[in-house]
Design an enzyme around this catalytic site. Structure first.
Site, PDB file in Angstrom:
ATOM      1  CG  HIS A 105      -1.760  -1.013   1.558  1.00 49.37           C
ATOM      2  ND1 HIS A 105      -1.369  -2.171   2.156  1.00 49.37           N
ATOM      3  CD2 HIS A 105      -3.104  -1.123   1.374  1.00 49.37           C
ATOM      4  CE1 HIS A 105      -2.415  -2.968   2.325  1.00 49.37           C
ATOM      5  NE2 HIS A 105      -3.485  -2.359   1.854  1.00 49.37           N
ATOM      6  CG  ASP A 160       1.695  -0.956   3.366  1.00 53.89           C
ATOM      7  OD1 ASP A 160       0.798  -0.613   4.129  1.00 53.89           O
ATOM      8  OD2 ASP A 160       1.557  -1.748   2.410  1.00 53.89           O
ATOM      9  CD  GLU A 203      -7.695  -8.422  -0.745  1.00 51.66           C
ATOM     10  OE1 GLU A 203      -6.722  -7.984  -1.395  1.00 51.66           O
ATOM     11  OE2 GLU A 203      -7.667  -8.607   0.474  1.00 51.66           O
ATOM     12  CD  GLU A 217      -6.977 -11.644   2.710  1.00 47.24           C
ATOM     13  OE1 GLU A 217      -6.618 -10.717   1.941  1.00 47.24           O
ATOM     14  OE2 GLU A 217      -6.961 -11.540   3.941  1.00 47.24           O
ATOM     15  CG  HIS A 229     -10.891 -11.234   2.830  1.00 41.79           C
ATOM     16  ND1 HIS A 229     -10.451 -10.273   1.964  1.00 41.79           N
ATOM     17  CD2 HIS A 229     -10.274 -10.973   4.016  1.00 41.79           C
ATOM     18  CE1 HIS A 229      -9.600  -9.454   2.590  1.00 41.79           C
ATOM     19  NE2 HIS A 229      -9.481  -9.873   3.833  1.00 41.79           N
ATOM     20  CG  ASP A 284      -4.249 -10.921  -0.783  1.00 45.51           C
ATOM     21  OD1 ASP A 284      -3.397 -10.890  -1.695  1.00 45.51           O
ATOM     22  OD2 ASP A 284      -4.608  -9.901  -0.156  1.00 45.51           O
ATOM     23  CG  ASP A 334      -9.077 -10.564   7.875  1.00 43.30           C
ATOM     24  OD1 ASP A 334      -8.710 -11.673   7.448  1.00 43.30           O
ATOM     25  OD2 ASP A 334      -8.899  -9.503   7.258  1.00 43.30           O
ATOM     26  CG  ASP A 388      -4.929 -11.047   7.594  1.00 43.11           C
ATOM     27  OD1 ASP A 388      -5.785 -11.625   6.912  1.00 43.11           O
ATOM     28  OD2 ASP A 388      -4.802  -9.800   7.609  1.00 43.11           O
ATOM     29  CG  ASP A 397      -3.245  -9.735   3.140  1.00 44.11           C
ATOM     30  OD1 ASP A 397      -2.649  -9.280   4.134  1.00 44.11           O
ATOM     31  OD2 ASP A 397      -4.280  -9.220   2.667  1.00 44.11           O
TER      32      ASP A 397
HETATM   33  C1  XUL Z   1      -7.591  -6.474   4.405  1.00 42.87           C
HETATM   34  C2  XUL Z   1      -6.762  -6.933   3.283  1.00 42.87           C
HETATM   35  C3  XUL Z   1      -5.887  -5.897   2.650  1.00 42.87           C
HETATM   36  C4  XUL Z   1      -5.834  -5.996   1.173  1.00 42.87           C
HETATM   37  C5  XUL Z   1      -5.092  -4.857   0.518  1.00 42.87           C
HETATM   38  O1  XUL Z   1      -8.302  -7.480   5.021  1.00 42.87           O
HETATM   39  O2  XUL Z   1      -6.767  -8.093   2.926  1.00 42.87           O
HETATM   40  O3  XUL Z   1      -4.631  -5.996   3.211  1.00 42.87           O
HETATM   41  O4  XUL Z   1      -5.225  -7.176   0.772  1.00 42.87           O
HETATM   42  O5  XUL Z   1      -5.614  -3.626   0.822  1.00 42.87           O
HETATM   43 CO    CO Z   2      -5.807  -9.084   1.363  1.00 42.55          CO
END
Ligand code: XUL
Ligand code: CO
Length: 438
Positions: free
Chosen positions: A100, A103, A231, A267, A270, A295, A306, A308, A339
């Site tokens: 991003h 970041d 996404e 993702e 998600h 992702d 989430d 991750d 991710d």
């Molecule tokens: C948020 C997410 C983000 C996107 C990019 O849940 O997955 O990091 O991948 O904005």
């Molecule tokens: Co993501």
């Protein structure tokens, strides 16, 4: 000077290796179904988690040990961090990264200051890309962290915030193009709502589509030939995110005339937040011609938000690879972006290596298993046979558009009853997949 002096270059040592700093399955040069593993995956490191993750959670501040950090959110620190990132990726043998705008470079007090900060860091990113050959899989803009985005960005009730978001995406697209980015991602950070009492849902959806159309126009204007990706995510931070899942995104993109300009970045965490499996989301995207990129992460079945986490589940990676291998050309310009973040308890730099090595290996193993299942053909043959009634006779007639309700009634009146059903044999097929995992 090295930021990871104790970590060697990670290489493939084979299945029997017990070296935690080696791949047991990921052999970049190994050919599977006509392509190298490196080509299948195009693995990417997510800059936000790996370089900016601190391990903070709602109960406490960050505790990650990152010896290279000087405690400032300055441009020089951001430039040093780029060097850390590229040393990390070089040692790991990952060919891509994703970021991003916020970041990689600190946000300034004004938009122009933020843009100048970004330019100063992009210069170093370009140099490091040049030095190492590591490439940008995708760029994106953070339209959710700054308090100005409290009501969303393109779906904000405040038109100025829409304008700010547009300006930020414009710049992020420019730097993505400048760095040779192969895709550009739109994750609708706060594009959604929490309560309809204060929300004009129709207007917000229209504005969201307008924003994406403006992005498409700008893409053409600057000649950016990367793939646009949306996404999907169903909730978090808002209760109702507009990009709920693959099906919702497909309908939205079709409804607003955007379908030919976008694919989806699916993702895992998600997908599960939406009440789907990753395999469902991937397959839904694939059959709609929308499967663009992945992702790669996972949630925690016991927690349900989430989280991750890094993917380590062979069932998951096998299922993912079954779908990806089924798409001619695989993910095309997309790739597998981790991710994912190391757990708060895994606070040392070396944990970043263990996390990525394990997930890359798990995907490589899943790829080999999926390829073996496909070679055997048992699953595809089963599905083909299961739908055999559509290949001839009345089924073929319906698919070819030769039948109507009247002719179908005539057919069934004459026949008296439908042919008997055949078992779906779910457990037998699950056993079959297990056989390949063993
Ligand atoms: C948020 C997410 C983000 C996107 C990019 O849940 O997955 O990091 O991948 O904005
Ligand atoms: Co993501």
């Amino acid at each position: 000077m090295s930021f990871f002096p104790d970590v060697p270059k990670i290489v493939f040592e084979g299945r029997e290796s017990t070296n935690p700093f080696a791949f047991r399955h990921y052999n970049p040069a190994e050919i599977v179904e006509g392509k190298t593993m490196a080509e299948h995956f195009r693995f990417a490191v997510a800059y936000w988690h790996t370089m900016r993750g601190t391990g903070s959670d709602p109960f406490g501040p960050g505790c990650a040990v990152r010896p290279w950090e000087d405690g400032t959110d300055s441009v020089p620190m951001a430039q040093t961090r780029v060097k850390v990132a590229f040393e990390f990726m070089e040692k790991l043998g990952v060919p891509y990264y994703c970021f991003h705008d916020r970041d990689v470079a600190p946000e300034g007090k004004t938009l122009s200051e933020s843009n100048a900060n970004l330019d100063a860091v992009v210069k170093v990113l370009a140099e490091e890309q040049q030095r190492t050959g590591i490439k940008l899989l995708w760029g994106t803009a953070n339209l959710f962290s700054n308090p100005r985005f409290v009501h969303g960005a393109s779906t904000s009730c405040n038109a100025d915030v829409f304008a700010y978001g547009a300006a930020q995406v414009k710049k992020a697209m420019e730097v993505t193009k400048q760095l040779g980015g192969e895709n550009y991602v739109f994750w609708g950070g706060r594009e959604g709502y929490t309560n309809l009492y204060n929300t004009d849902l129709k207007r917000e959806l229209d504005h969201f589509a307008k924003f994406l159309h403006l992005a498409v126009d700008y893409k053409t204007k600057i000649g950016f030939d990367g793939q646009f990706l949306i996404e999907p995510k169903p909730k978090e931070p808002t209760t109702h995110q507009y990009d709920f899942d693959a099906a919702t995104c497909a309908a939205f993109l079709r409804g607003y005339g955007l379908i030919h300009h976008f694919k989806l970045n699916i993702e895992t965490n998600h997908a599960t937040l939406a009440g789907h499996t990753m395999m469902h989301e991937l397959e839904y995207a694939r059959v709609n011609g929308l499967l663009g990129s992945i992702d790669a992460n996972r949630g925690d079945e016991l927690i349900g938000w989430d989280t991750d986490q890094f993917p380590t589940n062979l069932y998951l990676t096998t299922q993912v690879m079954l779908v990806v291998l089924n798409q001619p050309g695989g993910l095309g310009s997309g790739g597998f972006n981790f991710d994912a973040k190391v757990r708060r308890e895994s606070f040392e730099p070396v944990d970043l290596f263990h996390a990525h090595i394990g997930s890359m290996d798990c995907f490589a193993h899943g790829l080999k298993i999926a390829a073996a299942i496909r070679r055997d053909g048992a699953l595809t043959d089963f599905v083909k046979t299961r739908y055999g009634s559509w290949d001839t006779g009345i089924g073929a007639g319906i698919e070819a558009g030769k039948e109507d309700f009247g002719s179908l009634e005539t057919y069934m009146l004459k026949k008296g009853n439908a042919d008997a059903n055949v078992s779906g044999r779910q457990e037998m097929l699950e056993n079959l997949v297990n056989r390949y995992l063993g």
